[in-house]
Every structure is written in C-alpha cells, then in structure tokens.
Design a protein around this motif. Structure first.
Motif, PDB file in Angstrom:
ATOM      1  N   TRP A 304      39.580  46.910  43.974  1.00  0.00           N
ATOM      2  CA  TRP A 304      39.040  46.197  42.988  1.00  0.00           C
ATOM      3  C   TRP A 304      40.517  46.068  41.989  1.00  0.00           C
ATOM      4  O   TRP A 304      40.704  45.040  41.306  1.00  0.00           O
ATOM      5  CB  TRP A 304      37.780  46.387  42.209  1.00  0.00           C
ATOM      6  N   LYS A 305      40.816  47.142  41.484  1.00  0.00           N
ATOM      7  CA  LYS A 305      42.028  47.614  40.471  1.00  0.00           C
ATOM      8  C   LYS A 305      43.194  46.432  40.792  1.00  0.00           C
ATOM      9  O   LYS A 305      43.793  45.921  40.195  1.00  0.00           O
ATOM     10  CB  LYS A 305      42.278  48.813  40.266  1.00  0.00           C
ATOM     11  N   LEU A 306      43.701  46.890  42.345  1.00  0.00           N
ATOM     12  CA  LEU A 306      44.763  46.095  42.633  1.00  0.00           C
ATOM     13  C   LEU A 306      44.401  44.458  42.797  1.00  0.00           C
ATOM     14  O   LEU A 306      45.399  43.801  42.420  1.00  0.00           O
ATOM     15  CB  LEU A 306      45.118  46.492  44.070  1.00  0.00           C
ATOM     16  N   ALA A 307      43.409  44.298  43.089  1.00  0.00           N
ATOM     17  CA  ALA A 307      42.897  42.699  43.365  1.00  0.00           C
ATOM     18  C   ALA A 307      42.795  42.028  41.795  1.00  0.00           C
ATOM     19  O   ALA A 307      43.244  40.919  41.429  1.00  0.00           O
ATOM     20  CB  ALA A 307      41.476  42.637  43.941  1.00  0.00           C
ATOM     21  N   ALA A 308      42.336  42.823  40.976  1.00  0.00           N
ATOM     22  CA  ALA A 308      42.295  42.564  39.422  1.00  0.00           C
ATOM     23  C   ALA A 308      43.683  42.223  38.791  1.00  0.00           C
ATOM     24  O   ALA A 308      44.112  41.329  38.205  1.00  0.00           O
ATOM     25  CB  ALA A 308      41.591  43.360  38.534  1.00  0.00           C
ATOM     26  N   THR A 309      44.556  43.132  39.247  1.00  0.00           N
ATOM     27  CA  THR A 309      45.974  42.824  38.722  1.00  0.00           C
ATOM     28  C   THR A 309      46.640  42.035  39.411  1.00  0.00           C
ATOM     29  O   THR A 309      47.178  40.980  38.461  1.00  0.00           O
ATOM     30  CB  THR A 309      46.784  44.257  39.283  1.00  0.00           C
ATOM     31  N   ILE A 310      46.249  41.658  40.416  1.00  0.00           N
ATOM     32  CA  ILE A 310      46.959  40.328  40.978  1.00  0.00           C
ATOM     33  C   ILE A 310      46.510  39.092  40.608  1.00  0.00           C
ATOM     34  O   ILE A 310      47.131  38.155  40.480  1.00  0.00           O
ATOM     35  CB  ILE A 310      46.803  40.634  42.713  1.00  0.00           C
ATOM     36  N   ASN A 311      45.174  38.985  40.505  1.00  0.00           N
ATOM     37  CA  ASN A 311      44.538  37.908  40.056  1.00  0.00           C
ATOM     38  C   ASN A 311      44.534  37.668  38.816  1.00  0.00           C
ATOM     39  O   ASN A 311      43.919  36.673  38.149  1.00  0.00           O
ATOM     40  CB  ASN A 311      42.870  37.851  40.681  1.00  0.00           C
ATOM     41  N   GLY A 312      44.971  38.636  37.875  1.00  0.00           N
ATOM     42  CA  GLY A 312      45.133  38.334  36.431  1.00  0.00           C
ATOM     43  C   GLY A 312      44.046  38.479  35.647  1.00  0.00           C
ATOM     44  O   GLY A 312      44.023  38.381  34.288  1.00  0.00           O
ATOM     45  N   TRP A 313      43.095  39.451  36.058  1.00  0.00           N
ATOM     46  CA  TRP A 313      41.855  39.594  35.092  1.00  0.00           C
ATOM     47  C   TRP A 313      41.819  41.147  34.713  1.00  0.00           C
ATOM     48  O   TRP A 313      40.806  41.538  34.196  1.00  0.00           O
ATOM     49  CB  TRP A 313      40.592  39.285  35.706  1.00  0.00           C
ATOM     50  N   ALA A 314      42.983  41.871  35.187  1.00  0.00           N
ATOM     51  CA  ALA A 314      42.739  43.482  34.816  1.00  0.00           C
ATOM     52  C   ALA A 314      43.258  43.652  33.246  1.00  0.00           C
ATOM     53  O   ALA A 314      43.941  42.841  32.773  1.00  0.00           O
ATOM     54  CB  ALA A 314      43.930  44.153  35.550  1.00  0.00           C
ATOM     55  N   SER A 315      42.586  44.798  32.904  1.00  0.00           N
ATOM     56  CA  SER A 315      43.039  45.488  31.534  1.00  0.00           C
ATOM     57  C   SER A 315      44.450  45.847  31.472  1.00  0.00           C
ATOM     58  O   SER A 315      44.894  46.231  32.577  1.00  0.00           O
ATOM     59  CB  SER A 315      41.845  46.110  30.848  1.00  0.00           C
ATOM     60  N   ASP A 316      45.133  46.189  30.585  1.00  0.00           N
ATOM     61  CA  ASP A 316      46.377  46.725  30.534  1.00  0.00           C
ATOM     62  C   ASP A 316      46.107  48.112  31.300  1.00  0.00           C
ATOM     63  O   ASP A 316      45.394  48.952  30.888  1.00  0.00           O
ATOM     64  CB  ASP A 316      46.895  46.815  29.046  1.00  0.00           C
ATOM     65  N   GLY A 317      47.287  48.454  32.076  1.00  0.00           N
ATOM     66  CA  GLY A 317      47.202  49.512  32.757  1.00  0.00           C
ATOM     67  C   GLY A 317      46.087  49.834  33.735  1.00  0.00           C
ATOM     68  O   GLY A 317      45.906  50.981  34.062  1.00  0.00           O
TER      69      GLY A 317
END
Length: 493
Positions: A304-317
């Motif tokens: 989920w962290k990798l997907a959130a980063t790719i999809n643009g909804w991840a928090s910083d870091g």
C-alpha cells in the motif's frame, strides 16, 4: 520499450502477494519468475496466525482454511513443551499446515485474477536507475528485453540479483550448522506430532499430502563449515534410526536436502527506486517455520505504501517507513533464529539441560510463553510511532474488532487503497470525515480489548496497523485531532 509501474523480480509467495496488493490499488505490475512452474518441493509448510489475519484482511482466508490442517500449538527450537496458540487474541489461534507449493498456487491465482502480469521462465538480469524511473533488463525464452518502470521490487531470494545490482549490503554470519530433510513415504509411520531430541540428534516428522511425510532434523555431525555433499537416502535412514530407533519403513524419497544457518540482513529495504522483501532482505535458519510468513508480511507493509507513492496520495516519506517498520522486524528475526539454532544443536549434557530448563518454563511462566508465542506468530508486531506523545496503541496491530450491531469485524472492513476511520463515540461525531481514501465505520464494539478502553477514535492503515488513536473526551476537540491525523496520513500538510 515496454512500460509498467512496478516490476517484481521473483514469483514466489512474497512477490505474488506484493503483486496482488499493488493491483488492489490499480498499479500495473509485471512479475518475472525464473521457474517455469511452481516448485512442488515445498520449503515452507506453515502459515502462522498473523498471516491468516493478513489473508482475512483481503478475503482470502477461507480458501486456506478449507485446504489446511489447523494446529493449535507451536514450537520454539523443538522444545518438548509446546506453545499454546489457542489462548491467543485472534480469530485464528492456530497455524495452518499447507505446502508452500499450494500457497504459491493460490497466491498466483489471486494475483492473476486482479490483473497482474506473471511471466514464468523470465528473469531480471540487471537495471539502470534514472531520476524518475528504472530500466529493468530481463531475459525470457525469446531473448533479452527491457521494461521501463517506476519501481523495481526484489523478491528474488537470498541470492537476489536485484539486491546485488543495487549495491545493497547483506552483512551477517556464514553457515556453521547444517540441517537436513527428506520427503518420503513410510510403511509404518510414527504417531502424529512425533519428535525426538537426544544426545544423538533431534528430528520431527510432519505429514504431507498424498500419504507422504517430511522428516527434518539435526545431529552432532551438523556442526560443520564444510559442505559434505548431497544428502542421501541412506544418510537419512541412518540418522533417523540413530535418533528415533526406527526408520519407520521409509522409502521413495521425492526430495532430500541439506540447509545451512547463514544469517544475513539487508542494510536497506528501500534504496532509491529499488525495494526488497522476503528472503532478498533476510536470510536465516528455518526455525519455527516463520520465513515465508515474515516475507508476506513485508509485502503487506510495502504494497500500500508503494501504491500510495505511485498514485500520489502518500504522505511525505511514507515509502521510507517501509524500512523503518520492517528492518527492526528483520533484526528480531535474526535474534530468534540464532537463539533457536543454538538450542537445535544442544546435544551436550549442558545443552540438553538448557533445553530441559527452557522447556519447563513454557507451561510454568505465562509471560515467558506469551513472549515466545507473540514473536513466533507475529501477533506482537508493532511499528514505531513518529510522535513520542502518541497513544500507546499507535503502530500496533489492530485486533479483529467486532461491532455490536453488525455481523462483521475489522479485518473485513479494511481496504487496500485507503484508511479505515473508527468512530467509537456512539454519536456519529466523525460521520462526515469519509472520502476518497477514508472509510468511516461507527458504532459500539461488541467487546472492548485490553488497551482500547479509552479509545474514542482510531485510524487504521491498509495493512491493519494503527496509524493514530485518540482518547479526547470533548467531541469538538476529538474531531480536530482526527482532522489533523487525516491530514498527516494523506500528505495534506
């Protein structure tokens, strides 16, 4: 050149589970697996309780429950007194006994159904990283080719091509002990749960599908740094007779193997656009049957962290927290594995005395047995909280909370592509906090677990761990704290 958002090197259980998690987030993914078919020589046979919970979080547990033998105890270094899993705080207080080959087949079916591309007979040979992508070099039946991806995941085992190409260190200790195993038929099988440990060695016997059995063990000759050659049926027979006094009419071996206790841990689980999971990140003696479980839980944390980063909804870091969450778990794995390895080879009078003493402590000391069981089952895994003033539950695994007015539990409510906000105020104070990545669930709990007595709201991550919990009694202040937690989780600060 072909493009994908993620390329995964390795199509074992870890790579396949990661692929499925990414597809649940609509991330395009290609898995490259060197083997042309599932290896029927199953290294792993055990799915531990936390891994069953992971399956339940994605609705896959019933398939495994239907096909598995349930075992309500576990062992630490094959001590005579076993750990009682039936008292654990989980709906699944047992391990599932199922060959890794079948686990892999079910995971592959799951990943393919979600749209993952899985190529067997293909392997990653190297990569070149750019600022915004990674060019993966691969080779298949028709020759070499390249894929441009946003990230490359190394789930390709202890000899990981991805880890080595990335220059990620893999320090540790070399093998000093050898274990052995054989998958055989028995004319006169021993009773269920058979195990022996004497000055001549230790072994255990477990059933396999198709009226076959696995016999695995160690003996004094296993303490060696020299490779004695391939394991033979005659060696297995003689070792079994020496330890157990009988060979049980063993015949028709389908797999004979030696394995060492080399113990290593990757220095980085994430470096740039490369991430590692499973045996590519940690190597250890197969004590307690935890290896595959730890790897799948790596993938559950990472997906989920990798997907959130790719999809643009991840928090910083957020992606960096994969390492800060899971690397300490790897360190704990090294410690427990080394401790059990030492006990597995305690054939001297002193070693046998230590084993006997520790074994007797299991039924006599609940605290001692709970610590061992929690570590073995991974039910005690808790990740570090960024805020030192955070609620004590922050980072812990959320239990299968049940709601009084509904026939469901927390595991069924989790989503791979967003957070679950629990409103336990009983007044719907947080009903309007739902959104694209937030599902709100309100209502009183059927039973309040230990540590949850003061909780009025909690934010649960896609991997079932608690991102935030609040005990504020004033509704308006609680709502403000929830807004702050959501902003942090979704990178809206």
């Amino acid at each position: 050149m072909e493009t994908q958002q993620v390329v995964i090197a390795g199509g074992g259980p870890v790579g396949l589970w990661l692929a499925a998690e990414l597809r649940l987030n609509d991330v395009s993914v290609t898995v490259l697996e060197q083997r042309t078919e599932v290896d029927q020589r199953s290294k792993a046979l055990t799915v531990h309780p936390r891994s069953v919970e992971v399956l339940a979080c994605r609705g896959l547990h019933e398939r495994f429950l239907d096909e598995s033998l349930r075992i309500s105890t576990g062992h630490f270094a094959n001590l005579a007194d076993r750990l009682d899993f039936s008292v654990l705080d989980t709906p699944y207080p047992y391990t599932l006994f199922i060959p890794q080959a079948r686990t892999e087949e079910l995971f592959e079916e799951h990943a393919r159904a979600l749209g993952a591309t899985i190529r067997r007979g293909h392997r990653v040979t190297g990569f070149t990283e750019q600022a915004d992508a990674v060019t993966v070099r691969a080779e298949g039946p028709e020759g070499p080719y390249e894929i441009r991806a946003e990230y490359l995941a190394g789930c390709d085992g202890t000899r990981s091509t991805v880890r080595e190409a990335a220059g990620i260190g893999f320090p540790g200790t070399p093998s000093r002990y050898l274990g052995w195993l054989g998958d055989v038929a028995f004319d006169n099988p021993p009773p269920p749960g058979f195990n022996r440990f004497t000055e001549h060695g230790g072994l255990m016997v477990v059933p396999l599908p198709g009226d076959r059995w696995r016999i695995a063990g160690t003996d004094p000759s296993s303490a060696t740094t020299e490779w004695p050659g391939d394991f033979t049926m005659e060696e297995l027979r003689q070792k079994t007779i020496r330890i157990a006094g009988d060979d049980f009419g063993m015949r028709d071996p389908s797999w004979l193997s030696r394995f060492g206790n080399a113990t290593r841990l990757a220095t980085h689980y994430r470096l740039g656009r490369v991430v590692l999971a499973g045996d590519a990140a940690h190597q250890h003696y197969p004590t307690g049957g935890v290896g595959m479980n730890v790897g799948v839980q790596d993938a559950f944390n990472l997906g989920w962290k990798l997907a959130a980063t790719i999809n643009g909804w991840a928090s910083d870091g957020l992606l960096d927290t994969y390492h800060t969450d899971r690397h300490p778990i790897g360190e704990q794995l090294m410690e427990h594995s080394r401790a059990q390895t030492y006990l597995f080879h305690g054939f001297t009078p002193e070693g046998l005395a230590l084993r006997s003493l520790l074994s007797r402590m299991i039924p006599r000391s609940k605290e001692f047995s709970d610590v061992l069981a929690g570590r073995l089952t991974a039910l005690d895994v808790a990740y570090p909280a960024a805020d030192p003033d955070a609620h004590p539950l922050t980072g812990a695994r959320a239990p299968a909370l049940a709601f009084a007015a509904a026939d469901t539990d927390l595991f069924a409510l989790l989503r791979a592509d967003g957070y679950l906000l629990l409103d336990l105020t009983a007044r719907g104070v947080l009903d309007d906090r739902g959104g694209d990545r937030i599902t709100v669930r309100g209502g009183a709990l059927d039973q309040v677990p230990d540590g949850w007595e003061d909780v009025r709201a909690a934010l649960i991550r896609p991997d079932g761990h608690i991102a935030w919990a609040g005990a504020e009694e004033d509704d308006a202040e609680l709502a403000a704290l929830v807004d702050d937690a959501l902003a942090t989780a979704l990178g809206r600060r």
